[in-house]
Design an enzyme around this catalytic site. Structure first.
Site, PDB file in Angstrom:
ATOM      1  CG  ASP A  59      -1.954   1.074   1.203  1.00 29.71           C
ATOM      2  OD1 ASP A  59      -3.153   0.735   1.203  1.00 29.71           O
ATOM      3  OD2 ASP A  59      -1.589   2.262   1.169  1.00 29.71           O
ATOM      4  CG  ASP A  63      -2.816   3.310  -2.406  1.00 32.40           C
ATOM      5  OD1 ASP A  63      -3.869   2.662  -2.314  1.00 32.40           O
ATOM      6  OD2 ASP A  63      -2.260   3.820  -1.417  1.00 32.40           O
ATOM      7  CD  GLU A  64      -5.403  -1.585  -0.242  1.00 35.73           C
ATOM      8  OE1 GLU A  64      -5.958  -0.470  -0.316  1.00 35.73           O
ATOM      9  OE2 GLU A  64      -5.832  -2.499   0.467  1.00 35.73           O
TER      10      GLU A  64
HETATM   11  P1  TTP Z   1      -5.131   5.062   1.217  1.00 35.25           P
HETATM   12  O1  TTP Z   1      -4.123   3.998   0.906  1.00 35.25           O
HETATM   13  O2  TTP Z   1      -6.237   4.718   2.136  1.00 35.25           O
HETATM   14  O3  TTP Z   1      -4.417   6.322   1.845  1.00 35.25           O
HETATM   15  P2  TTP Z   1      -3.034   6.961   1.471  1.00 35.25           P
HETATM   16  O4  TTP Z   1      -2.268   6.146   0.486  1.00 35.25           O
HETATM   17  O5  TTP Z   1      -3.265   8.376   1.063  1.00 35.25           O
HETATM   18  O6  TTP Z   1      -2.282   6.993   2.866  1.00 35.25           O
HETATM   19  P3  TTP Z   1      -1.703   5.737   3.697  1.00 35.25           P
HETATM   20  O7  TTP Z   1      -1.951   4.501   2.888  1.00 35.25           O
HETATM   21  O8  TTP Z   1      -0.246   6.039   3.857  1.00 35.25           O
HETATM   22  O9  TTP Z   1      -2.435   5.737   4.981  1.00 35.25           O
HETATM   23  O10 TTP Z   1      -5.770   5.584  -0.129  1.00 35.25           O
HETATM   24  C1  TTP Z   1      -5.013   5.729  -1.339  1.00 35.25           C
HETATM   25  C2  TTP Z   1      -5.523   6.909  -2.122  1.00 35.25           C
HETATM   26  O11 TTP Z   1      -6.910   6.756  -2.414  1.00 35.25           O
HETATM   27  C3  TTP Z   1      -5.395   8.200  -1.347  1.00 35.25           C
HETATM   28  O12 TTP Z   1      -4.110   8.798  -1.518  1.00 35.25           O
HETATM   29  C4  TTP Z   1      -6.520   9.016  -1.915  1.00 35.25           C
HETATM   30  C5  TTP Z   1      -7.572   8.001  -2.330  1.00 35.25           C
HETATM   31  N1  TTP Z   1      -8.675   7.955  -1.331  1.00 35.25           N
HETATM   32  C6  TTP Z   1      -9.771   8.778  -1.513  1.00 35.25           C
HETATM   33  O13 TTP Z   1      -9.842   9.502  -2.519  1.00 35.25           O
HETATM   34  N2  TTP Z   1     -10.786   8.754  -0.590  1.00 35.25           N
HETATM   35  C7  TTP Z   1     -10.749   7.978   0.530  1.00 35.25           C
HETATM   36  O14 TTP Z   1     -11.669   8.012   1.366  1.00 35.25           O
HETATM   37  C8  TTP Z   1      -9.586   7.140   0.721  1.00 35.25           C
HETATM   38  C9  TTP Z   1      -9.476   6.268   1.944  1.00 35.25           C
HETATM   39  C10 TTP Z   1      -8.593   7.164  -0.233  1.00 35.25           C
HETATM   40 MG    MG Z   2      -2.076   4.090   0.725  1.00 35.83          MG
END
Ligand code: TTP
Ligand code: MG
Length: 357
Positions: free
Chosen positions: A8, A103-104
């Site tokens: 992730d 991203d995952e």
């Molecule tokens: P995440 O992996 O949940 O968050 P992140 O990568 O920004 O931070 P981290 O993993 O380090 O905690 O989500 C990935 C991307 O998806 C995030 O950058 C933006 C998007 N996203 C949204 O647009 N809305 C949301 O509610 C979430 C959770 C994520």
């Molecule tokens: Mg993330």
């Protein structure tokens, strides 16, 4: 148990922005809707998170918590490019990749293209290639199954690598707060707390039957996860799935007021699960089981992604009033789910541009 890696990216959208504009590095960057509009935060840099800013928070509230925050509109093309790069890196190691969002992803590395025996080594190499190719950092979790790998990748963010070996599963889970369990949203967490369950360790004291009574099918998952059990395989390609939850009431409900209250809770939980998978659906389905166990479902598809609890609850209530016999016939169970997620029609075909966050 196959070795699973969950990857992730860290503060993904914000990290891309900081990469491309050095002036933003080290600063509280908030990507999403405008702080003066009705939009929500997509994500925030780790600097902004210190102020309490997080995904899905109204942008106006983020502005109050972090007035010096730098608010940016999302650049989806950039995120999609980085996303394609990381997903093609995954495929250099194995073809058994399940993308969860931009991203995952989950990787089953029991057979891998480098013939390496050590999954931790593979996770390290993947992190290194991601950094070299995208100039971004990722966090990785290595564990005997998907559920544990997902929790593990979150343990040492950002730029983390956390390993749970089969021997460590029990000790790892024992102190873990139940809210860390994928699928446990605010409503389930509250219900568990009311039952005196705050950690996976205390969850062990409840029987399968008891958990099923309170949480339906998800109760069985909870029972299994508390024991580190998750047999779900890594499924290649985007999963076409519904995200939602349902609730069987202690007593059958007749009053529309009671039903409305339950729908609000279900809407909040459904949305929290959708956010966990970073998905936003356009189809809302309401499930009703009457006291005599007859089940009906009613759906509605809208043109915009459903991302607001109040809206989901209101639409579900309207379906309930107009398209069911609620108020005239006793109801035993209600359920809400979202489907019609971007990208899911292209099974096995990576289509990040269809994501709508
Ligand atoms: P995440 O992996 O949940 O968050 P992140 O990568 O920004 O931070 P981290 O993993 O380090 O905690 O989500 C990935 C991307 O998806 C995030 O950058 C933006 C998007 N996203 C949204 O647009 N809305 C949301 O509610 C979430 C959770 C994520
Ligand atoms: Mg993330």
């Amino acid at each position: 148990m196959p070795p699973i890696i969950h990857i992730d990216m860290d503060a993904f959208y914000a990290a891309v922005e900081q990469r491309d504009n050095p002036e933003l590095r080290g600063k509280p960057v908030i990507v999403g809707g405008s702080p003066t509009g009705r939009g929500v935060v997509s994500t925030a840099s780790y600097e902004a998170r210190k102020f309490g800013v997080h995904s899905a928070m109204p942008a106006g509230q983020a502005k109050k918590l972090c007035p010096q925050g730098i608010f940016l509109k999302p650049n989806f093309e950039k995120y999609e490019t980085a996303s394609r790069q990381i997903h093609s890196i995954f495929r250099q190691y194995t073809d058994i990749v399940e993308p969860v969002s931009l991203d995952e992803a989950y990787l089953d590395v029991s057979k891998n293209k480098l013939n390496l025996d050590d999954p931790v080594m593979i996770a390290r190499l993947i992190k290194q290639s991601i950094r070299a190719v995208t100039r971004l950092t990722a966090s990785a979790g290595v564990a005997p199954n998907k559920f544990l790998a997902k929790i593990a990748s979150d343990m040492k963010k950002p730029d983390g690598l956390f390993v749970v070996t089969p021997d460590e599963v029990e000790n790892f889970l024992e102190p873990l707060p139940v809210r860390k369990i994928p699928g446990v949203g605010p409503v389930t967490e509250k219900k568990l707390t009311r039952l005196g369950i705050e950690t996976c360790g205390t969850l062990l004291s409840k029987s399968k039957e008891e958990l099923r009574k309170h949480f339906g099918k998800f109760g069985i998952d909870l029972w299994e996860m508390a024991r580190g059990i998750d047999a779900s395989p890594v499924i290649v390609g985007w999963k076409a799935k519904q995200i939602g939850c349902e609730e069987t009431f202690e007593k059958d409900l007749l009053s529309l007021e009671d039903l409305k209250r339950e729908l609000k809770l279900l809407a909040a939980e459904t949305l929290s699960r959708a956010r966990e998978d970073k998905k936003s659906g356009r189809t809302l389905t309401l499930k009703v089981k009457y006291a005599d166990f007859t089940v009906i479902t009613r759906s509605e598809t809208v043109t915009h992604p459903l991302e607001d609890t109040e809206e989901i609850a209101a639409r579900a209530f309207s379906l309930l009033r107009k398209k069911t016999e609620a108020g005239r016939r006793k109801i035993r169970l209600l359920g809400i789910s979202l489907s019609g997620f971007a990208g899911e029609k292209k099974r096995g075909n990576f289509q990040p541009e269809l994501f709508s966050f």
